[in-house]
Design a protein around this motif. Structure first.
Motif, PDB file in Angstrom:
ATOM      1  N   GLU A 213      -5.957  -9.619  -6.074  1.00 23.52           N
ATOM      2  CA  GLU A 213      -5.044 -10.158  -7.081  1.00 23.52           C
ATOM      3  C   GLU A 213      -4.181 -11.234  -6.436  1.00 23.52           C
ATOM      4  O   GLU A 213      -3.650 -11.038  -5.337  1.00 23.52           O
ATOM      5  N   LYS A 235      -3.666  -7.931  -1.991  1.00 17.84           N
ATOM      6  CA  LYS A 235      -2.728  -8.226  -3.071  1.00 17.84           C
ATOM      7  C   LYS A 235      -1.764  -9.318  -2.604  1.00 17.84           C
ATOM      8  O   LYS A 235      -1.065  -9.148  -1.593  1.00 17.84           O
ATOM      9  N   ALA A 253      -1.204  -6.616   1.883  1.00 23.87           N
ATOM     10  CA  ALA A 253      -0.365  -7.053   0.771  1.00 23.87           C
ATOM     11  C   ALA A 253       0.662  -8.060   1.270  1.00 23.87           C
ATOM     12  O   ALA A 253       1.290  -7.850   2.309  1.00 23.87           O
TER      13      ALA A 253
END
Length: 345
Positions: A213, A235, A253
């Motif tokens: 994402e 992410k 992340a």
């Protein structure tokens, strides 16, 4: 969301989350809210002890919480050992975008004749899909998106409005790219002849794994020669800059405004806080966490938590500390001389 669009019983929610239900499983709910704001047809959750004070007075139909907090709950309970993870699943149950977007190509979209489309692909208004592109099953291309030539996008991926994916990019399955992000733009490569800059053509691409994402207005540059590599389940928050030939390992992340300079390798399961900067050509080991606003100028070869910089303070105090910082080298030398003199005596 229209609260009538989707309702679930507490039994259905418990089954989907793997939670243990204490209460009336036939009761239907239509949304999710905080403990303080929840209405009687909504589910609330408790994942942070700071909000424990709001639990006794909640009007929610049920509360998702850890078993240890059940005593203070006066409504139905959905008990899980990790309620924050449960909240993630619960949020998806009521996400208005979780349903399938109707397949089809909008009349104003421009799609090259040789584009290969999987089943149930949706292409929105004013989107442009260039030659040689391959879109997997159930891919959603939002309004105004551009997908450059010879790009491949895996099944179940969604591009929100105005995403740009440049030529020769590979995106895995179930990717989510938010509005304004750019994947595969040119890296920052120039040679200087003493008077002016000369552009270095960026000949590599970007390869992204599955379940990645990318937040709005983030940039992932294409490689100068080889590819920029983004692993599975990475992410990336909004306004993040990832330079050419960076490699990011699986399950890492990156929070907002992270900047990573060229050819740096970030390991698996790493977490970079907001505003972190990584210099170029570094290696960051697996399992490294760098706290917000830190500047990393050397490789980190052992897992752990790393920090740099100072927190905000009163300006007068900061000015005094800045003066002392400039004196540290002289103080260290004086201390070394005193220690040496002490040993000699």
């Amino acid at each position: 969301m229209n609260q009538d669009a989707r309702t679930l019983t507490l039994d259905e929610i418990a089954e989907r989350l793997g939670a243990r239900l204490e209460g009336d499983g036939t009761r239907r709910v239509s949304g999710l809210a905080t403990l303080r704001d929840a209405e009687p047809d909504q589910v609330a959750f408790l994942a942070n002890r700071a909000y424990l004070k709001d639990l006794p007075g909640t009007r929610a139909a049920a509360v998702l919480l850890a078993p240890g907090h059940a005593e203070s709950c006066r409504v139905a309970r959905l008990e899980m050992d990790n309620p924050y993870l449960g909240y993630a699943g619960l949020s998806r149950l009521f996400d208005p975008l979780s349903g399938r977007t109707p397949a089809g190509i909008h009349p104003t979209a421009v799609v090259a004749d040789d584009v290969r489309l999987g089943v149930e692909v949706a292409i929105g208004p004013q989107a442009v899909i260039e030659s040689g592109v391959e879109l997997g099953d159930e891919v959603v291309i939002g309004p105004g998106c551009v997908v450059g030539a010879d790009t491949r996008i895996g099944p179940g991926s969604r591009l929100h409005a105005n995403v740009t994916v440049c030529h020769g990019v590979v995106i895995g399955a179930r990717a989510i790219l938010h509005s304004g992000c750019v994947i595969g733009g040119d890296g920052f490569g120039f040679a200087h002849d003493g008077a002016r800059w000369h552009k270095i053509a960026q000949l590599g691409g970007v390869v992204m794994g599955d379940d990645v994402e990318v937040g709005s207005c983030s940039s992932i540059d294409r490689g100068a020669l080889g590819d920029t590599l983004i692993g599975d389940d990475v992410k990336i928050d909004s306004q993040v800059q990832i330079a050419h030939n960076v490699q990011i390992g699986d399950h890492s992340a990156l929070a907002g405004c992270v900047g990573i300079a060229g050819s740096t390798r970030v390991g698996r399961h790493c977490m970079l806080g907001g505003g972190v900067g990584l210099s170029g050509h570094l290696t960051i080991a697996d399992g490294v966490q760098v706290t917000g606003m830190s500047l990393v100028t050397n490789s980190i070869l052992e897992p752990g938590i790393y920090s740099s910089g100072t927190g905000a303070m009163d300006n007068a105090q900061w000015r005094r500390n800045a003066v002392r910082f400039k004196q540290l080298d002289d103080i260290a030398k004086r201390l070394a001389r005193l220690e040496k003199a002490g040993r000699s005596g």
